[in-house]
Design a protein around this motif. Structure first.
Motif, PDB file in Angstrom:
ATOM      1  N   THR A 210       0.837  -1.205   0.000  1.00 30.59           N
ATOM      2  CA  THR A 210       0.000   0.000   0.000  1.00 30.59           C
ATOM      3  C   THR A 210       0.872   1.255   0.000  1.00 30.59           C
ATOM      4  O   THR A 210       0.591   2.210  -0.734  1.00 30.59           O
ATOM      5  N   LEU A 211       1.931   1.259   0.788  1.00 31.77           N
ATOM      6  CA  LEU A 211       2.850   2.398   0.804  1.00 31.77           C
ATOM      7  C   LEU A 211       3.476   2.631  -0.575  1.00 31.77           C
ATOM      8  O   LEU A 211       3.654   3.774  -0.996  1.00 31.77           O
ATOM      9  N   LEU A 212       3.807   1.548  -1.252  1.00 37.07           N
ATOM     10  CA  LEU A 212       4.501   1.654  -2.531  1.00 37.07           C
ATOM     11  C   LEU A 212       3.585   2.081  -3.680  1.00 37.07           C
ATOM     12  O   LEU A 212       4.072   2.366  -4.775  1.00 37.07           O
ATOM     13  N   ARG A 213       2.283   2.141  -3.430  1.00 40.22           N
ATOM     14  CA  ARG A 213       1.369   2.644  -4.471  1.00 40.22           C
ATOM     15  C   ARG A 213       1.722   4.059  -4.879  1.00 40.22           C
ATOM     16  O   ARG A 213       1.534   4.451  -6.024  1.00 40.22           O
ATOM     17  N   ALA A 214       2.237   4.850  -3.938  1.00 37.75           N
ATOM     18  CA  ALA A 214       2.555   6.257  -4.206  1.00 37.75           C
ATOM     19  C   ALA A 214       3.852   6.414  -4.984  1.00 37.75           C
ATOM     20  O   ALA A 214       4.132   7.499  -5.495  1.00 37.75           O
ATOM     21  N   GLY A 215       4.644   5.348  -5.086  1.00 39.24           N
ATOM     22  CA  GLY A 215       5.905   5.431  -5.818  1.00 39.24           C
ATOM     23  C   GLY A 215       7.025   4.768  -5.041  1.00 39.24           C
ATOM     24  O   GLY A 215       6.838   4.315  -3.911  1.00 39.24           O
ATOM     25  N   PRO A 216       8.215   4.726  -5.646  1.00 36.53           N
ATOM     26  CA  PRO A 216       9.354   4.060  -5.019  1.00 36.53           C
ATOM     27  C   PRO A 216       9.730   4.680  -3.676  1.00 36.53           C
ATOM     28  O   PRO A 216       9.642   5.897  -3.487  1.00 36.53           O
ATOM     29  N   LEU A 217      10.140   3.813  -2.739  1.00 33.52           N
ATOM     30  CA  LEU A 217      10.599   4.241  -1.427  1.00 33.52           C
ATOM     31  C   LEU A 217      11.866   3.480  -1.062  1.00 33.52           C
ATOM     32  O   LEU A 217      12.036   2.316  -1.439  1.00 33.52           O
TER      33      LEU A 217
END
Length: 88
Positions: free
Chosen positions: A20-27
């Protein structure tokens, strides 16, 4: 990639939250870790399982490793699930 590995990876709440966090883009690992109260070793274990299931892709940029969502695996599962409900 096998469905068994994918479903095993998705069965854990922490791994689903990582996706879910990675939906916004690479981390980076550090950015992901800020969202959890777990050890670095535990986070690394979760990321390893997600990588093995091809649900995430990692890339090195300088000193940091970044993770991003691999939606192709999820797309394949969605197609398979939809095929179970289709009537010919």
């Amino acid at each position: 990639m096998s469905y068994q590995e994918t479903f095993k990876a998705l069965s854990d709440k922490t791994r689903r939250e990582i996706l879910t966090l990675l939906r916004a883009g690479p981390l980076s690992v550090g950015e992901i870790g800020e969202h959890f109260n777990i050890s670095g070793a535990t986070l690394s274990h979760h990321l390893s399982i997600l990588r093995q299931a091809d649900l995430i892709i990692d890339s090195k940029k300088g000193k940091f490793i970044y993770y991003e969502l691999n939606t192709t695996v999820l797309d394949d599962i969605i197609v398979w699930i939809k095929s179970l409900t289709k009537e010919d």
